[in-house]
Design an enzyme around this catalytic site. Sequence first.
Site, PDB file in Angstrom:
ATOM      1  N   GLY A 135       9.914  -2.334  -0.726  1.00  9.77           N
ATOM      2  CA  GLY A 135      10.945  -2.865  -1.611  1.00  9.77           C
ATOM      3  C   GLY A 135      12.030  -1.842  -1.871  1.00  9.77           C
ATOM      4  O   GLY A 135      12.099  -0.810  -1.202  1.00  9.77           O
TER       5      GLY A 135
ATOM      6  N   GLU B 168       0.270  -4.195   1.022  1.00  9.26           N
ATOM      7  CA  GLU B 168       0.415  -3.597  -0.319  1.00  9.26           C
ATOM      8  C   GLU B 168      -0.891  -3.729  -1.100  1.00  9.26           C
ATOM      9  O   GLU B 168      -1.332  -2.806  -1.771  1.00  9.26           O
ATOM     10  CB  GLU B 168       1.555  -4.270  -1.089  1.00  9.26           C
ATOM     11  CG  GLU B 168       2.941  -3.911  -0.581  1.00  9.26           C
ATOM     12  CD  GLU B 168       4.038  -4.676  -1.292  1.00  9.26           C
ATOM     13  OE1 GLU B 168       3.760  -5.744  -1.869  1.00  9.26           O
ATOM     14  OE2 GLU B 168       5.191  -4.208  -1.267  1.00  9.26           O
TER      15      GLU B 168
ATOM     16  N   LYS C  60      12.033  -7.097 -14.737  1.00  9.70           N
ATOM     17  CA  LYS C  60      10.808  -7.698 -14.181  1.00  9.70           C
ATOM     18  C   LYS C  60       9.818  -8.114 -15.259  1.00  9.70           C
ATOM     19  O   LYS C  60       8.813  -8.753 -14.965  1.00  9.70           O
ATOM     20  CB  LYS C  60      10.138  -6.706 -13.224  1.00  9.70           C
ATOM     21  CG  LYS C  60      11.048  -6.043 -12.198  1.00  9.70           C
ATOM     22  CD  LYS C  60      11.656  -7.047 -11.233  1.00  9.70           C
ATOM     23  CE  LYS C  60      12.461  -6.385 -10.139  1.00  9.70           C
ATOM     24  NZ  LYS C  60      11.666  -5.699  -9.122  1.00  9.70           N
TER      25      LYS C  60
ATOM     26  N   LYS D 296       3.742 -10.049  -6.657  1.00 10.56           N
ATOM     27  CA  LYS D 296       4.184  -9.212  -5.525  1.00 10.56           C
ATOM     28  C   LYS D 296       4.534 -10.121  -4.363  1.00 10.56           C
ATOM     29  O   LYS D 296       4.085 -11.275  -4.318  1.00 10.56           O
ATOM     30  CB  LYS D 296       3.034  -8.287  -5.106  1.00 10.56           C
ATOM     31  CG  LYS D 296       2.456  -7.373  -6.166  1.00 10.56           C
ATOM     32  CD  LYS D 296       3.256  -6.115  -6.278  1.00 10.56           C
ATOM     33  CE  LYS D 296       3.264  -5.379  -4.970  1.00 10.56           C
ATOM     34  NZ  LYS D 296       4.528  -4.658  -4.778  1.00 10.56           N
TER      35      LYS D 296
ATOM     36  N   GLY E 100       6.424  -1.428  -5.940  1.00 14.64           N
ATOM     37  CA  GLY E 100       7.313  -2.165  -6.838  1.00 14.64           C
ATOM     38  C   GLY E 100       6.615  -3.438  -7.287  1.00 14.64           C
ATOM     39  O   GLY E 100       5.436  -3.644  -7.021  1.00 14.64           O
TER      40      GLY E 100
HETATM   41  O1  DER Z   1       7.214  -7.379  -1.974  1.00 13.81           O
HETATM   42  C1  DER Z   1       6.998  -6.671  -2.990  1.00 13.81           C
HETATM   43  O2  DER Z   1       6.133  -6.943  -3.829  1.00 13.81           O
HETATM   44  C2  DER Z   1       7.878  -5.453  -3.184  1.00 13.81           C
HETATM   45  O3  DER Z   1       7.171  -4.469  -3.867  1.00 13.81           O
HETATM   46  C3  DER Z   1       9.197  -5.839  -3.898  1.00 13.81           C
HETATM   47  O4  DER Z   1       9.315  -7.203  -4.111  1.00 13.81           O
HETATM   48  C4  DER Z   1       9.449  -5.088  -5.193  1.00 13.81           C
HETATM   49  O5  DER Z   1      10.732  -5.426  -5.693  1.00 13.81           O
HETATM   50  P1  DER Z   1      11.954  -4.373  -5.732  1.00 13.81           P
HETATM   51  O6  DER Z   1      12.632  -4.428  -4.399  1.00 13.81           O
HETATM   52  O7  DER Z   1      12.800  -4.890  -6.855  1.00 13.81           O
HETATM   53  O8  DER Z   1      11.402  -2.991  -6.003  1.00 13.81           O
END
Ligand code: DER
Length: 235
Positions: free
Chosen positions: A29, A113, A131, A104, A92
Amino acid sequence: IESAKKAAAYQAVADHLPPTATYVGIGSGSTVVYVVEAIAAKGPSFSANMTFIPTGSQSKGLIRAAGLRLCNLDERPLVDGVPVALDVAFDGADEVDEDLNLIKGGGACLFQEKLVAVAAKKFIAVADSRKQSARLCTKWKTIPIEVLPLSAPDVLSRLKAMGSPSPVVRSGLPSKAGECVTDNGMWIIDAPFPPLLLPKDLTAEVKGNGENGVWEIEKLAEELVRLPGVVEIGL
Ligand code: DER
């Protein structure tokens, strides 16, 4: 927002990556980019004895570009026949609720992940205030589900039978015609659900098992992960 993400990432590294760490997971991410930047900013001597485990091709690229030592999840050494645990994994998130449950999969990297997160002694999700929600599926309205492409029509119909109004296979557009294909050769189904209840929300009247359209988070996760063809869910 970028400065908030950067500040949160640098703080997370300062708080949760001790110089004694040896195996470290790196998620996917846009926020985790700043996690890698913060680690690299500590200089080569800080990470000299650390090995970094990726969660997909983007993550692998971040580790390599920062000049950090890379090792794939399945290449970790065995200790008494068990793959060595990661000291910490950073990632993330797309949404976080009051009990620190996460959605996620916005970046379609949820399967690896999850594998890396559960291989770590400590999992740190770095997420800016956008978030945060009282309940999941409030701001991020869908649950990403990684599926074997062959199973997609059946998973879609079973999700509708569970009450998800309009689950869809994620498109690869604008960068790829056709479906989004994950690092594992799978597809992503984005399934909308109403805000997911926590155990503390349940009362005699509100059971949260899908009746009258409301779900408690654990019950929904159990149902989703059992759907034939599902390889991972973004919960
Ligand atoms: O796919 C996911 O879960 C990634 O970690 C991502 O969606 C996290 O979001 P970010 O780009 O706002 O950090």
